[in-house]
Scaffold this motif. Structure first.
Motif, PDB file in Angstrom:
ATOM      1  N   TYR A 184       7.928  -1.341 -12.699  1.00 40.53           N
ATOM      2  CA  TYR A 184       6.497  -1.138 -12.919  1.00 40.53           C
ATOM      3  C   TYR A 184       5.698  -2.207 -12.178  1.00 40.53           C
ATOM      4  CZ  TYR A 184       8.434  -4.019 -16.709  1.00 40.53           C
ATOM      5  OH  TYR A 184       9.150  -4.936 -17.430  1.00 40.53           O
ATOM      6  N   HIS A 185       4.395  -1.940 -12.055  1.00 40.16           N
ATOM      7  CA  HIS A 185       3.502  -2.810 -11.293  1.00 40.16           C
ATOM      8  C   HIS A 185       3.389  -4.189 -11.949  1.00 40.16           C
ATOM      9  CE1 HIS A 185      -0.035  -4.107  -9.023  1.00 40.16           C
ATOM     10  NE2 HIS A 185      -0.610  -4.416 -10.170  1.00 40.16           N
TER      11      HIS A 185
ATOM     12  N   PHE B 136       0.822  -1.211   0.000  1.00 40.75           N
ATOM     13  CA  PHE B 136       0.000   0.000   0.000  1.00 40.75           C
ATOM     14  C   PHE B 136       0.858   1.264   0.000  1.00 40.75           C
ATOM     15  CE2 PHE B 136      -3.249  -2.930   1.759  1.00 40.75           C
ATOM     16  CZ  PHE B 136      -4.289  -2.624   0.892  1.00 40.75           C
ATOM     17  N   THR B 137       2.048   1.219   0.582  1.00 40.31           N
ATOM     18  CA  THR B 137       2.889   2.404   0.665  1.00 40.31           C
ATOM     19  C   THR B 137       3.463   2.773  -0.702  1.00 40.31           C
ATOM     20  OG1 THR B 137       3.487   1.883   2.954  1.00 40.31           O
ATOM     21  CG2 THR B 137       4.900   3.431   1.777  1.00 40.31           C
ATOM     22  N   SER B 138       4.054   1.796  -1.395  1.00 35.97           N
ATOM     23  CA  SER B 138       4.649   2.068  -2.711  1.00 35.97           C
ATOM     24  C   SER B 138       3.615   2.055  -3.830  1.00 35.97           C
ATOM     25  CB  SER B 138       5.730   1.038  -3.024  1.00 35.97           C
ATOM     26  OG  SER B 138       5.162  -0.263  -3.138  1.00 35.97           O
ATOM     27  N   ARG B 139       2.416   1.485  -3.538  1.00 32.14           N
ATOM     28  CA  ARG B 139       1.344   1.358  -4.533  1.00 32.14           C
ATOM     29  C   ARG B 139       1.815   0.607  -5.771  1.00 32.14           C
ATOM     30  NH1 ARG B 139      -2.003   7.145  -4.419  1.00 32.14           N
ATOM     31  NH2 ARG B 139      -2.451   7.084  -2.168  1.00 32.14           N
ATOM     32  N   LYS B 140       2.540  -0.455  -5.530  1.00 31.32           N
ATOM     33  CA  LYS B 140       3.078  -1.262  -6.624  1.00 31.32           C
ATOM     34  C   LYS B 140       3.091  -2.719  -6.208  1.00 31.32           C
ATOM     35  CE  LYS B 140       7.529  -1.240  -7.650  1.00 31.32           C
ATOM     36  NZ  LYS B 140       7.949  -2.650  -7.817  1.00 31.32           N
ATOM     37  N   GLY B 141       2.831  -3.589  -7.162  1.00 34.07           N
ATOM     38  CA  GLY B 141       2.827  -5.003  -6.902  1.00 34.07           C
ATOM     39  C   GLY B 141       4.102  -5.673  -7.368  1.00 34.07           C
ATOM     40  N   THR B 142       4.514  -6.699  -6.646  1.00 30.00           N
ATOM     41  CA  THR B 142       5.594  -7.582  -7.066  1.00 30.00           C
ATOM     42  C   THR B 142       5.030  -9.003  -7.121  1.00 30.00           C
ATOM     43  OG1 THR B 142       6.317  -7.909  -4.781  1.00 30.00           O
ATOM     44  CG2 THR B 142       7.350  -6.120  -6.009  1.00 30.00           C
ATOM     45  N   ILE B 143       5.805  -9.933  -7.633  1.00 31.02           N
ATOM     46  CA  ILE B 143       5.385 -11.335  -7.678  1.00 31.02           C
ATOM     47  C   ILE B 143       6.145 -12.102  -6.594  1.00 31.02           C
ATOM     48  CG2 ILE B 143       5.177 -13.422  -9.059  1.00 31.02           C
ATOM     49  CD1 ILE B 143       3.458 -11.001  -9.986  1.00 31.02           C
TER      50      ILE B 143
END
Length: 539
Positions: free
Chosen positions: A351-352, A323-330
């Motif tokens: 990128y997300h 939620f802080t970086s607003r980015k997803g990783t796998i």
């Protein structure tokens, strides 16, 4: 050489941006010639709206217009003379609306239109011409779009009722106009997820309508014959009259309540957090009694799980969103001895990332994560299972696509993906198919019927189940009004070839088993005797 001569019918010279977009598309088309602009003035037609309603809707429009992205604001406003969009030499014919009894009075209006030799007339916005007046205008007749379920003859309040009544979807229809209303031919109808406020919903309706016309024209050009009506996917309700004044006030009250609720949720820091469930079965009934839950730590959520069996152990690849970086990783987890164990991060890019679809080809494990943030579809190869991956090939570039699945069916490899053709407005409305001889190909041939699913109830991929016999179940998301991930359906692909696509619609499964507010579920995958899914609720 251009094959079809097309005329546009509008209700005045000054028109908004979405109508100019249609004219520009026709002008640059290889198959269609922008051959005439037909203009029927609205002066004297019908009765003017009551002053109270006009003022209230005007105020509402000005307020909501401030909330629109620039492109949508230009679509609805940015009014300019349609004659400015016409190439030199294109005739502009001012016409008068005329009743059937007036058509034999010797006036030259209709004879002039017929003399143009048009193949097709497309009506944009309000239709002020009478049916009898239009019947002889073009060889293939007159096409007309109806927006929402209000009366066909107006686009004034397009998209209003669906927001007012909190409908999950808004429907747009393309008709071929008949001599009588009950003789209109429905050529196509499509829907999209209803937006939170009226003008944004209206902009989406006009944008979808334009794409429906583009697709229908391209199908017409391919067939070189009159367009046949396609199979319908969503039936809408009865047509409603224009909104009354009290509806405007009620709409404003409803929107004020919705906005206040969103503000309270933000102040109280309440979020919808996704987590992952898994059970050793493909049975839907097993969710409640057998599912084990992988809980995310505070400040993150886990979603879009795919399970992959390696050395007889299940490995779960999933979106790990911060939620802080607003980015997803796998990230990757495994399950053994009754417990999950987080193994680490498989992919972390600038990128997300999400939707880590996993498959195997020629002894190599591949992943197709969602890389929409890079405007690409990328194929990654595993070099050391499960945490080391390298980019193998970029399958497509300069594309806004999400939730891609790749699988072998028949003689081809198939790529199914959700492409947004509306500059970031939605990936949930259309599913596109492509085929190739290899999953590593950079040349994918579009399916002849693209988009193969045109229905937001079932368009967006939510996983896949492939049986040992080769049967394919395509899991799909169902979205609700202001409710992302309302449910999941499991739809069997019955026929898939370069020219055909048929799937049996499966029942929509909701997350009602949670018995919590804003219960959600939007992903389902089964492989190697294990089923994974995600679910969420308001915290």
């Amino acid at each position: 050489m251009k094959t079809y001569r097309v005329g546009l019918l509008v209700d005045g010279y000054e028109q908004p941006g979405w109508m100019h977009e249609m004219a520009e598309w026709l002008i640059h088309s290889q198959d269609f010639d922008m051959s005439a602009l037909l203009v029927i003035s609205p002066e004297g037609m019908g009765k003017a709206p009551r002053l109270g309603m006009k003022a209230l809707f005007g105020t509402l429009s000005r307020f909501e217009a401030r909330l629109l992205p620039v492109k949508q604001r230009q679509m609805l406003a940015n009014c300019r003379d349609m004659r400015q969009s016409m190439p030199a030499g294109v005739p502009v014919l001012p016409l008068m609306p005329r009743e059937p009894r007036e058509l034999d009075d010797g006036a030259p209006g209709e004879d002039v239109v017929a003399a143009l030799g048009l193949d097709l007339v497309i009506t944009l916005g309000a239709s002020l011409a009478t049916r009898a007046q239009m019947m002889g205008w073009a060889r293939l007749g007159v096409w007309q779009l109806s927006y929402s379920d209000i009366a066909v003859s107006t686009s004034r309040y397009a998209g209003f009722w669906e927001v007012y009544q909190r409908e999950d979807h808004t429907t747009v229809k393309l008709w071929r106009v008949g001599p009588q209303a009950d003789q209109d031919e429905l050529l196509d109808q499509r829907s999209f997820n209803t937006e939170v406020f009226w003008l944004k919903n209206q902009a989406r309706a006009f944008s979808l309508g334009n794409f429906m016309v583009y697709d229908a024209l391209q199908a017409l050009a391919r067939a070189r014959q009159a367009l046949a009506a396609p199979e319908m996917q969503i039936m809408s309700g009865p047509r409603r009259p224009d909104p009354a004044e009290w509806d405007s006030a009620a709409y404003i009250a409803r929107q004020a309540w919705l906005i206040s609720d969103l503000i309270v949720r933000r102040i109280m820091k309440r979020n919808v957090r996704w987590r992952i469930g898994m059970f050793p079965s493909s049975r839907q009934q097993a969710v409640i009694s057998e599912a084990k839950v992988l809980q995310p730590p505070k400040g993150r959520f886990f979603a879009d799980p795919f399970v992959y069996t390696h050395d007889k152990k299940p490995y779960i690849f999933f979106e790990d969103y911060d939620f802080t970086s607003r980015k997803g990783t796998i990230s990757v987890a495994t399950y053994s001895d009754g417990a999950f164990r987080l193994l680490g991060t498989a992919l972390n890019l600038p990128y997300h990332l999400s939707f880590p679809y996993i498959f195997e080809h020629e002894g190599v494990t591949y992943m197709v994560p969602e890389t929409c943030g890079n405007r690409s579809i990328e194929l990654w190869k595993c070099t050391e299972f499960p945490l080391k991956w390298e980019l193998d090939v970029t399958l497509m570039t300069n594309i806004s696509a999400v939730d891609t699945i790749i699988f072998k069916h028949g003689e081809y490899w198939w790529l199914l993906t959700n492409i947004d053709r509306t500059d970031g407005q939605s990936h949930c409305d259309e599913l596109f198919a492509f085929f190739s001889d290899s999953p590593r190909s950079t040349v994918w041939t579009p399916h002849a019927c693209n988009p193969i699913v045109r229905n937001p109830m079932r368009a967006r991929n939510a996983g896949i189940v492939v049986s040992p016999s080769g049967d394919v179940i395509r899991c799909a998301q169902y979205q609700g009004f202001c409710h992302y991930g309302k449910g999941v359906s499991l739809n069997r692909i019955e026929e898939l070839s370069p020219t055909t696509y048929v799937e049996t619609d499966g029942e929509i499964h909701y997350a009602s088993f949670l018995r919590k507010r804003h219960a959600s579920m939007h992903h389902w995958h089964h492989q190697g005797g294990h089923t994974v899914f995600d679910f969420a609720y308001m915290e």
